[in-house]
Write a protein that holds these residues in place. Structure first.
Motif, PDB file in Angstrom:
ATOM      1  N   THR A   1       0.873  -1.144   0.039  1.00  0.00           N
ATOM      2  CA  THR A   1       0.038  -0.114   0.164  1.00  0.00           C
ATOM      3  C   THR A   1       0.933   1.257  -0.045  1.00  0.00           C
ATOM      4  OG1 THR A   1      -1.822  -1.214   1.164  1.00  0.00           O
ATOM      5  CG2 THR A   1      -1.972   1.172   1.307  1.00  0.00           C
ATOM      6  N   CYS A   2       0.502   2.262  -0.851  1.00  0.00           N
ATOM      7  CA  CYS A   2       1.331   3.476  -0.942  1.00  0.00           C
ATOM      8  C   CYS A   2       1.414   4.220   0.360  1.00  0.00           C
ATOM      9  CB  CYS A   2       0.717   4.269  -2.005  1.00  0.00           C
ATOM     10  SG  CYS A   2       1.404   5.780  -2.252  1.00  0.00           S
ATOM     11  N   PRO A   3       2.302   4.629   0.752  1.00  0.00           N
ATOM     12  CA  PRO A   3       2.559   5.462   2.114  1.00  0.00           C
ATOM     13  C   PRO A   3       2.124   6.785   1.993  1.00  0.00           C
ATOM     14  CG  PRO A   3       4.816   5.081   1.264  1.00  0.00           C
ATOM     15  CD  PRO A   3       3.830   4.300   0.140  1.00  0.00           C
ATOM     16  N   THR A   4       2.175   7.367   0.701  1.00  0.00           N
ATOM     17  CA  THR A   4       1.624   8.524   0.974  1.00  0.00           C
ATOM     18  C   THR A   4       0.153   8.722   0.836  1.00  0.00           C
ATOM     19  OG1 THR A   4       3.339   9.101  -0.489  1.00  0.00           O
ATOM     20  CG2 THR A   4       1.903  10.835  -0.539  1.00  0.00           C
ATOM     21  N   CYS A   5      -0.480   8.107   0.131  1.00  0.00           N
ATOM     22  CA  CYS A   5      -2.240   8.187   0.118  1.00  0.00           C
ATOM     23  C   CYS A   5      -2.571   6.907   0.777  1.00  0.00           C
ATOM     24  CB  CYS A   5      -2.522   8.222  -1.418  1.00  0.00           C
ATOM     25  SG  CYS A   5      -2.123   6.660  -2.098  1.00  0.00           S
ATOM     26  N   SER A   6      -1.905   5.864   1.487  1.00  0.00           N
ATOM     27  CA  SER A   6      -2.407   5.145   2.186  1.00  0.00           C
ATOM     28  C   SER A   6      -3.653   3.820   1.132  1.00  0.00           C
ATOM     29  CB  SER A   6      -3.325   5.294   3.423  1.00  0.00           C
ATOM     30  OG  SER A   6      -2.536   6.240   4.222  1.00  0.00           O
TER      31      SER A   6
ATOM     32  N   THR B   1       3.077   9.860  -5.421  1.00  0.00           N
ATOM     33  CA  THR B   1       4.018   8.939  -5.133  1.00  0.00           C
ATOM     34  C   THR B   1       3.721   7.695  -6.001  1.00  0.00           C
ATOM     35  OG1 THR B   1       4.229   9.494  -2.797  1.00  0.00           O
ATOM     36  CG2 THR B   1       4.993   7.245  -3.317  1.00  0.00           C
ATOM     37  N   CYS B   2       2.382   7.123  -5.915  1.00  0.00           N
ATOM     38  CA  CYS B   2       2.101   5.960  -6.602  1.00  0.00           C
ATOM     39  C   CYS B   2       1.324   6.257  -8.027  1.00  0.00           C
ATOM     40  CB  CYS B   2       1.154   5.142  -5.727  1.00  0.00           C
ATOM     41  SG  CYS B   2      -0.530   5.811  -5.367  1.00  0.00           S
ATOM     42  N   SER B   3       1.152   7.475  -8.483  1.00  0.00           N
ATOM     43  CA  SER B   3       0.379   7.962  -9.680  1.00  0.00           C
ATOM     44  C   SER B   3      -1.011   7.279  -9.615  1.00  0.00           C
ATOM     45  CB  SER B   3       1.056   7.340 -10.695  1.00  0.00           C
ATOM     46  OG  SER B   3       2.407   7.852 -10.833  1.00  0.00           O
TER      47      SER B   3
HETATM   48 ZN   LIG Z   1      -0.313   6.586  -3.329  1.00  0.00          ZN
END
Ligand SMILES: [Zn+2]
Ligand SMILES: [Zn+2]
Length: 383
Positions: free
Chosen positions: A171-176, A196-198
């Motif tokens: 799971t992307c840490p920036t947007c959870s 971060t994850c586009s």
């Molecule tokens: Zn993200």
């Protein structure tokens, strides 16, 4: 007094999972519940602190904001640009959670999530356009066409996850995992794609070598397409589900084939009808007879020419025009006759034509009419 770190309050590490956070909260809440701590006056404040921490850390959006900005994420005025602000804890955990529930009701759909459960955003693949030029004969008869569609498809090597065999995307840490982050801009809370994850909601630590971590590979596809009879320039043929592959399990887009019909050396098309100029020998035009005309299906047909026909005369051949895309009656074929003046006459032909001229009365259907018009024109001019 400085606020304690929320992770510290719950006694979990910063990498704790959702389940671990929940477990820690339950244990702390049970331990500090005012009903069980009548003899510990400080327990009530600690209980509130635990609730406040959990209120933030249970919500992936708030947690992400807290991870990035700390307590500043929820202070009046909020963090700077790119930050995040909404009804967070303000000393009263009950008020805070009530407020955030309202917020989620109002904006949950708009933000593309409900209650923070949605981990990855499924997106429909893009539509593709394919330009196909066909001849008029092909438009007439219809055809099967093999087309090669460039595009991307799910990477089989990693099954579209983008992660090298054995490693799982996290799971992307920036947007959870939301794929989007909220930001405050003036009075508005806006969402933008997670940088971060586009927008994928997941990041890959160990990218798949076949696709470089994108989960998609460049792949040309071959399709057999049925071009129905009667297509014209501007006709769109939709192939549902043949567009780009979807993202995160989303459905694929559609493929549209845009038809362009090439100009034809003989036939001109006007909607369902065809027009064609046909040269007619002078003698046939004068005496009447038959001419042979080509048809779009490759065949030919004989057409009767009435005696005395003039250049520009149109003959209509019913239902020899284009087929109707929706079935039913064909258009018509219009033949525009062009009477040809003979050239390169032999001496004998010249002699015969002079004889024809000398033998004749006025055979012209137009000239006497024309010259009488000229005469009255001059008379009108001179009074
Ligand atoms: Zn993200
Ligand atoms: Zn791959």
């Amino acid at each position: 007094m400085a606020k304690r770190d929320y992770y510290e309050v719950l006694g979990v590490s910063r990498n704790a999972t959702e389940a671990e956070i929940k477990k820690a909260y339950r244990a702390k809440a049970k331990e500090l519940h005012p009903d069980r701590n009548a003899d510990r006056p400080e327990a009530e404040a600690l209980f509130k602190e635990v609730n406040e921490a959990y209120d933030v850390l249970k919500d992936p959006q708030k947690k992400a904001a807290y991870d990035q900005f700390g307590h500043a994420a929820f202070e009046a005025g909020g963090p700077g640009a790119g930050g995040f602000r909404h009804g967070g804890p303000q000393g009263d955990a009950d008020f805070a959670s009530a407020f955030s529930d309202v917020f989620d009701d109002l904006f949950g759909d708009f933000m593309g999530h409900r209650g923070g459960r949605r981990r990855t955003a499924a997106r429909r693949g893009s539509d593709l356009r394919y330009n196909l030029r066909v001849t008029l004969e092909e438009a007439y008869a219809g055809k099967r066409q093999t087309i090669t569609v460039p595009g991307s498809a799910k990477c089989e090597s990693c099954d579209g996850t983008g992660a090298e065999d054995g490693s799982a995307p996290v799971t992307c840490p920036t947007c959870s995992g939301m794929g989007k982050v909220r930001a405050q801009q003036g009075f508005f809370t806006i969402e933008r794609t997670c940088p971060t994850c586009s927008g994928r909601g997941q990041v890959v630590k160990n990218p798949c070598r076949a696709c470089g971590g994108s989960g998609r590979v460049h792949r040309e596809r071959t399709l057999n397409v049925n071009i129905p009879p009667g297509v014209e320039t501007g006709t769109r043929i939709r192939l549902a589900g043949e567009g780009e592959a979807g993202v995160n399990g989303g459905p694929p887009g559609d493929l549209y084939i845009f038809i362009e019909v090439a100009p034809h050396p003989i036939f001109e098309r006007e909607g369902p009808d065809l027009h064609c100029r046909v040269p007619v020998p002078m003698t046939t035009a004068a005496l009447g007879g038959e001419i042979e005309v080509p048809l779009l299906d490759g065949g030919r047909t004989r057409v009767k020419v009435p005696a005395g026909v003039q250049s520009g005369k149109q003959l209509r051949l019913r239902e020899k025009g284009m087929p109707n895309l929706r079935g039913g009656r064909h258009g018509d074929l219009y033949l525009e006759l062009q009477v040809e003046t003979p050239v390169n006459l032999t001496p004998r032909q010249k002699e015969l034509l002079r004889e024809f001229e000398a033998a004749g009365k006025d055979n012209s259907p137009h000239s006497s009419n024309f010259f009488s018009k000229v005469k009255s024109f001059w008379e009108g001019m001179t009074g």
